[in-house]
Design a protein around this motif. Sequence first.
Motif, PDB file in Angstrom:
ATOM      1  N   THR A 113      -8.294  10.443  10.529  1.00 54.50           N
ATOM      2  CA  THR A 113      -8.665   9.368  10.049  1.00 54.50           C
ATOM      3  C   THR A 113      -7.855   8.916   8.727  1.00 54.50           C
ATOM      4  O   THR A 113      -7.641   9.802   7.953  1.00 54.50           O
ATOM      5  CB  THR A 113      -9.989   9.295   9.578  1.00 54.50           C
ATOM      6  N   THR A 114      -7.393   7.754   8.586  1.00 55.81           N
ATOM      7  CA  THR A 114      -6.564   7.447   7.448  1.00 55.81           C
ATOM      8  C   THR A 114      -7.709   6.057   6.550  1.00 55.81           C
ATOM      9  O   THR A 114      -8.379   5.528   7.242  1.00 55.81           O
ATOM     10  CB  THR A 114      -5.397   6.397   7.631  1.00 55.81           C
ATOM     11  N   TYR A 115      -7.777   6.529   5.125  1.00 58.66           N
ATOM     12  CA  TYR A 115      -8.551   5.992   4.357  1.00 58.66           C
ATOM     13  C   TYR A 115      -7.915   5.128   3.435  1.00 58.66           C
ATOM     14  O   TYR A 115      -6.681   5.439   2.787  1.00 58.66           O
ATOM     15  CB  TYR A 115      -9.487   6.872   3.469  1.00 58.66           C
ATOM     16  N   LEU A 168      -4.557   7.327   2.505  1.00 56.84           N
ATOM     17  CA  LEU A 168      -4.797   8.870   2.245  1.00 56.84           C
ATOM     18  C   LEU A 168      -5.222   9.401   3.887  1.00 56.84           C
ATOM     19  O   LEU A 168      -6.079   8.862   4.489  1.00 56.84           O
ATOM     20  CB  LEU A 168      -6.120   9.315   1.388  1.00 56.84           C
ATOM     21  N   ALA A 169      -4.356   9.962   4.498  1.00 51.97           N
ATOM     22  CA  ALA A 169      -4.594  10.469   5.769  1.00 51.97           C
ATOM     23  C   ALA A 169      -5.160  11.869   5.756  1.00 51.97           C
ATOM     24  O   ALA A 169      -5.087  12.632   5.021  1.00 51.97           O
ATOM     25  CB  ALA A 169      -3.406  10.292   6.752  1.00 51.97           C
ATOM     26  N   VAL A 170      -6.325  11.891   6.597  1.00 45.50           N
ATOM     27  CA  VAL A 170      -7.204  13.370   6.447  1.00 45.50           C
ATOM     28  C   VAL A 170      -6.618  13.739   7.989  1.00 45.50           C
ATOM     29  O   VAL A 170      -6.762  13.126   9.042  1.00 45.50           O
ATOM     30  CB  VAL A 170      -8.688  12.937   6.442  1.00 45.50           C
ATOM     31  N   MET A 186       0.874  -1.123   0.226  1.00 44.05           N
ATOM     32  CA  MET A 186      -0.189  -0.007  -0.050  1.00 44.05           C
ATOM     33  C   MET A 186       1.063   1.414   0.049  1.00 44.05           C
ATOM     34  O   MET A 186       1.991   1.424   0.706  1.00 44.05           O
ATOM     35  CB  MET A 186      -1.048   0.038   1.182  1.00 44.05           C
ATOM     36  N   ALA A 187       0.599   2.087  -0.919  1.00 41.87           N
ATOM     37  CA  ALA A 187       1.426   3.332  -1.008  1.00 41.87           C
ATOM     38  C   ALA A 187       0.605   4.421  -0.213  1.00 41.87           C
ATOM     39  O   ALA A 187      -0.613   4.543  -0.170  1.00 41.87           O
ATOM     40  CB  ALA A 187       1.602   3.822  -2.442  1.00 41.87           C
ATOM     41  N   ASN A 188       1.548   5.501   0.310  1.00 41.21           N
ATOM     42  CA  ASN A 188       0.745   6.511   0.903  1.00 41.21           C
ATOM     43  C   ASN A 188       0.885   7.529   0.141  1.00 41.21           C
ATOM     44  O   ASN A 188       1.894   7.907  -0.420  1.00 41.21           O
ATOM     45  CB  ASN A 188       1.743   6.983   2.225  1.00 41.21           C
ATOM     46  N   TRP A 189      -0.364   8.390  -0.155  1.00 45.92           N
ATOM     47  CA  TRP A 189      -0.496   9.586  -0.772  1.00 45.92           C
ATOM     48  C   TRP A 189      -0.260  10.771   0.086  1.00 45.92           C
ATOM     49  O   TRP A 189      -0.342  10.685   1.465  1.00 45.92           O
ATOM     50  CB  TRP A 189      -2.088   9.689  -1.285  1.00 45.92           C
ATOM     51  N   PRO A 190      -0.069  12.115  -0.249  1.00 46.12           N
ATOM     52  CA  PRO A 190       0.050  12.944   0.576  1.00 46.12           C
ATOM     53  C   PRO A 190      -1.277  13.330   1.323  1.00 46.12           C
ATOM     54  O   PRO A 190      -2.310  13.231   0.787  1.00 46.12           O
ATOM     55  CB  PRO A 190       0.394  14.286  -0.535  1.00 46.12           C
ATOM     56  N   SER A 191      -1.272  13.722   2.645  1.00 50.80           N
ATOM     57  CA  SER A 191      -2.391  13.853   3.338  1.00 50.80           C
ATOM     58  C   SER A 191      -3.218  14.939   2.870  1.00 50.80           C
ATOM     59  O   SER A 191      -2.428  16.038   2.200  1.00 50.80           O
ATOM     60  CB  SER A 191      -2.060  14.068   4.897  1.00 50.80           C
ATOM     61  N   LYS A 192      -4.187  15.351   3.148  1.00 47.52           N
ATOM     62  CA  LYS A 192      -5.226  16.510   3.022  1.00 47.52           C
ATOM     63  C   LYS A 192      -5.918  16.727   4.090  1.00 47.52           C
ATOM     64  O   LYS A 192      -6.102  16.145   5.343  1.00 47.52           O
ATOM     65  CB  LYS A 192      -6.220  16.064   1.955  1.00 47.52           C
ATOM     66  N   ARG A 193      -6.561  17.959   4.256  1.00 50.54           N
ATOM     67  CA  ARG A 193      -7.257  18.398   5.289  1.00 50.54           C
ATOM     68  C   ARG A 193      -8.871  18.193   4.881  1.00 50.54           C
ATOM     69  O   ARG A 193      -9.205  18.099   3.437  1.00 50.54           O
ATOM     70  CB  ARG A 193      -7.268  19.889   5.633  1.00 50.54           C
ATOM     71  N   ALA A 194      -9.972  17.919   5.630  1.00 45.97           N
ATOM     72  CA  ALA A 194     -11.230  17.527   5.439  1.00 45.97           C
ATOM     73  C   ALA A 194     -11.661  18.745   4.495  1.00 45.97           C
ATOM     74  O   ALA A 194     -12.593  18.234   3.660  1.00 45.97           O
ATOM     75  CB  ALA A 194     -12.000  17.300   6.647  1.00 45.97           C
TER      76      ALA A 194
END
Length: 89
Positions: free
Chosen positions: A64-66, A86-88, A1-9
């Motif tokens: 939360t991480t999706y 994807l971490a929010v 599983m690769a991690n994408w850059p996080s985002k804010r809600a």
Amino acid sequence: MANWPSKRAAEVLDYSVDWSAVLAEDGDTITTATWIVPVGLTKGDEQLESGVMTVMLSGGTAQTTYSITSRIATAGGRTHERVNSLAVT
């Protein structure tokens, strides 16, 4: 599983998966492309260009991480799938 850059809600951002190397390796083309987005995130516009799938994502719950799945089927009968995290914040 690769991690994408996080985002804010509150952000609406685009995320991509590049299938071009897999397609070139197999000498294949994409016939269908599907995003599987979990409840809590909102899937917006989708694009498929030159083997790169892109989706606009919005929403999510802070801290939360999706897991978002990108799935393709090819003219050669193959099915490929990648899951990105994807971490929010």
